[in-house]
Design an enzyme around this catalytic site. Structure first.
Site, mmCIF file in Angstrom:
data_model
loop_
_atom_site.group_PDB
_atom_site.id
_atom_site.type_symbol
_atom_site.label_atom_id
_atom_site.label_comp_id
_atom_site.label_asym_id
_atom_site.label_seq_id
_atom_site.Cartn_x
_atom_site.Cartn_y
_atom_site.Cartn_z
ATOM 1 N N ASP A 92 -18.379 22.935 15.988
ATOM 2 C CA ASP A 92 -19.145 23.993 16.642
ATOM 3 C C ASP A 92 -20.542 23.460 16.939
ATOM 4 O O ASP A 92 -21.266 23.077 16.022
ATOM 5 C CB ASP A 92 -19.205 25.214 15.706
ATOM 6 N N ASN A 146 -22.949 25.223 18.821
ATOM 7 C CA ASN A 146 -23.964 26.239 19.116
ATOM 8 C C ASN A 146 -24.098 27.317 18.049
ATOM 9 O O ASN A 146 -24.815 28.307 18.243
ATOM 10 C CB ASN A 146 -23.696 26.883 20.479
ATOM 11 N N ASP A 176 -21.933 29.529 16.837
ATOM 12 C CA ASP A 176 -21.229 30.815 16.937
ATOM 13 C C ASP A 176 -19.986 30.869 16.056
ATOM 14 O O ASP A 176 -19.258 31.861 16.065
ATOM 15 C CB ASP A 176 -20.877 31.134 18.391
ATOM 16 N N ASP A 202 -16.190 23.878 20.094
ATOM 17 C CA ASP A 202 -16.364 23.901 21.549
ATOM 18 C C ASP A 202 -16.327 22.479 22.108
ATOM 19 O O ASP A 202 -16.253 21.490 21.365
ATOM 20 C CB ASP A 202 -17.667 24.595 21.917
ATOM 21 N N ASP A 239 3.133 22.509 26.842
ATOM 22 C CA ASP A 239 3.568 23.501 25.866
ATOM 23 C C ASP A 239 4.945 24.030 26.254
ATOM 24 O O ASP A 239 5.212 24.293 27.424
ATOM 25 C CB ASP A 239 2.541 24.643 25.839
ATOM 26 N N GLU A 284 6.515 19.374 24.600
ATOM 27 C CA GLU A 284 6.933 19.994 23.344
ATOM 28 C C GLU A 284 8.325 20.589 23.540
ATOM 29 O O GLU A 284 8.537 21.380 24.461
ATOM 30 C CB GLU A 284 5.959 21.101 22.941
#
Length: 546
Positions: A24, A26, A28, A32, A203, A274
């Protein structure tokens, strides 16, 4: 015109990043793209060839990004398109390829395509999703089930029809029988290729097409608890059906060929699919053979509980029988299953088993996929029900706890708040008890650490042509030991692993008397005495032919 491909992926190592939980930047509490960029040097130093980023597209996050509402933009919680461009540039500068997770089988119910489709039965996108009338008694059109539990059909009051969702009700399935849908999806794939991505993880790659006649699946009864299947959740009735009509349809193959033709226009690109199927290895073979569909694929044979020598030998034996010229990608952990350290080693996994499993994985014919935190030996996190975020786990609690236990934040600094993952007050999932002691800064540069072992192993493997590109020949089954030969035109290796907590012996196979131990991998716990190999618990070795 077909672009050149240097085959970097063939025998390479791909490091999977779950963006919400990596870094992370930032405060929050959510990982990211700029955070990933900050940590790319860790992956390059480890010895990986590329990264796979789980979804970061715009999404309502009902399934944490696997419910896409805009295929061609970054969700603000992860950053911006410029952040993604910066990530790609930094990765490439470090010699890392970038693969992204493309969710083609379904979208979010907030995607504009679905909002249009559900508005009426006669709008231009009315047939972009799988819609069906109810039976005369009001029930769904067939018996298909959702992986997340219950019927795969959801009633919609706008059209007074059911729509298909193989996953959450908020993840409606696209109708691949409509050529416009295929064209629109291929355009989104091209968008990211033009931004410089080097490939895709696809996926649910065998879920694209459904049976156009909507025939019901035959039943097969409840799974036998005495015969665990790594691809089966025993608490989910989805496993009670033979999935003949809701996935793995033959129409998948021409679409995969269209997809491959698009990627072949871009240099050095690749795809890994997958495969969740009743016979995963057979599907891997079907989808990767011939050089005109997927470059590689993985299934769930090594992502379940069984891991003893007879089981592993059986998987490899079947692989040798069915895959042919196809190319597998081998994973022991990912964001959808319990971490391998716990799944194979129990609540207090022996570090020797963790290292043996890694050496085994990187020795197989195929590409290696390493999930974030495996290089630290992270066990599965044990979370309270109040901390769960995964809808799958919340629905099937308490017999099945979901996927949050493998998705907790990456521990970077043992003494920092939230182990260096975030400076915020509360991360989206808590840092797991026991993970801080295994943080990167506690292991980096330390003799005997799991991180040090993985780093040594991956760098050593790069210099072993037989492991990256060679053939594979499995030795006879043994109650404790898995053994196979790898060879190419310049090198011949014998790879031997004692998958038990007891000492073991193995007679040296013909042709290996006098072979020398190949140093440098970091693997230990075995020795040669005359014509016999002696193993400590969880010991292994590599021999090189003279």
């Amino acid at each position: 015109m077909k672009a050149p491909n240097n085959g970097w992926w063939r025998g390479g190592v791909i490091y999977q990043i779950y963006p919400r939980s990596f870094q992370d930047s930032n405060g929050d509490g959510i990982g990211d793209l700029p955070g990933i960029t900050q940590r790319l040097e860790h992956i390059a130093a480890l010895g990986a060839d590329g990264i796979w980023l789980s979804p970061f597209f715009k999404s309502p996050m009902k399934d944490f990004g696997y419910d896409v509402s805009d295929y061609c933009d970054v969700d603000p919680m992860f950053g911006t398109l410029d952040d993604f461009r910066a990530l790609v540039a930094r990765a490439h500068a470090l010699g890392l390829k970038v693969m992204i997770d493309q969710v083609l089988s379904h979208t979010s119910d907030q995607h504009p395509w679905f909002l249009d489709s559900r508005a009426s039965r006669d709008n231009p996108r009315a047939d972009w999703y799988v819609w069906a009338d109810a039976k005369d008694d009001g029930n769904p059109p067939n018996n298909w089930l959702s992986i997340f539990g219950g019927s795969a059909w959801q009633w919609d009051t706008r059209r007074c029809q059911y729509y298909l969702h193989n996953f959450l009700t908020s993840q409606p399935d696209l109708n691949f029988h409509n050529p416009q849908v295929q064209d629109a999806l291929l355009a989104t794939v091209k968008f990211w290729l033009d931004l410089g991505v080097d490939g895709y993880r696809l996926d649910t790659a065998n879920f694209y097409f459904h049976d156009a006649e909507l025939r019901s699946n035959p039943g097969k009864g409840a799974p036998d608890p005495s015969k665990p299947d790594p691809a089966v959740n025993p608490f989910n009735p989805y496993a009670w059906q033979q999935h003949l009509y809701d996935k793995s349809r033959p129409e998948n193959l021409p679409f995969l060929q269209r997809l491959r033709a698009l990627l072949d226009q871009y240099s050095d690109t690749t795809m890994v699919g997958e495969i969740g199927d009743d016979d995963g290895l057979a599907r891997v073979a079907e989808y990767t053979r011939g050089g005109d569909k997927l470059h590689m694929a993985y299934c769930f044979d090594f992502l379940g509980q069984p891991h003893d020598a007879p089981f592993l030998h059986g998987v490899l034996q079947r692989f040798d029988t069915v895959v042919g010229d196809g190319w597998p990608c081998w994973a022991l952990s990912n964001h959808d299953c319990e971490r391998s350290a716990t799944r194979w080693g129990g609540p207090n996994p022996d570090p020797r088993l963790i290292r043996l499993a890694a050496a085994f994985q990187v020795s197989l014919r195929g590409t290696v996929c390493l999930y974030q935190g495996e290089e630290l030996g992270l066990p599965e996190a044990q979370l309270r029900f109040e901390d769960l975020q995964d809808p799958y786990g919340i629905t099937l609690w308490p017999q099945y706890k979901g996927r949050d236990g493998c998705r907790t934040p990456m521990p970077w600094q043992a003494d920092a708040p939230h182990a260096g993952f975030s400076t915020g007050a509360r991360p989206w999932l808590p840092v797991a008890d026991g993970h801080t002691a295994l943080a990167v800064d506690r292991q980096a540069g330390r003799d005997g650490s799991t991180l040090g072992f993985f780093t040594q192993l991956l760098h050593w493997r790069r210099d072993q042509p037989a492991l990256r590109h060679g053939r594979m020949q499995l030795l006879p089954r043994h109650p404790q030991v898995v053994a196979f030969e790898r060879d190419d035109s310049v090198q011949r290796l014998l790879c031997v692993f004692n998958f038990s907590d007891q000492p073991a012996t193995l007679a040296l196979p013909a042709g290996w008397i006098g072979a020398g131990t190949l140093a440098g991998s970091g693997l230990s716990g075995a020795r040669i005495e005359g014509d016999t190999l002696h193993f400590e618990p969880w010991g292994g070795l590599f021999l090189q032919a003279p």
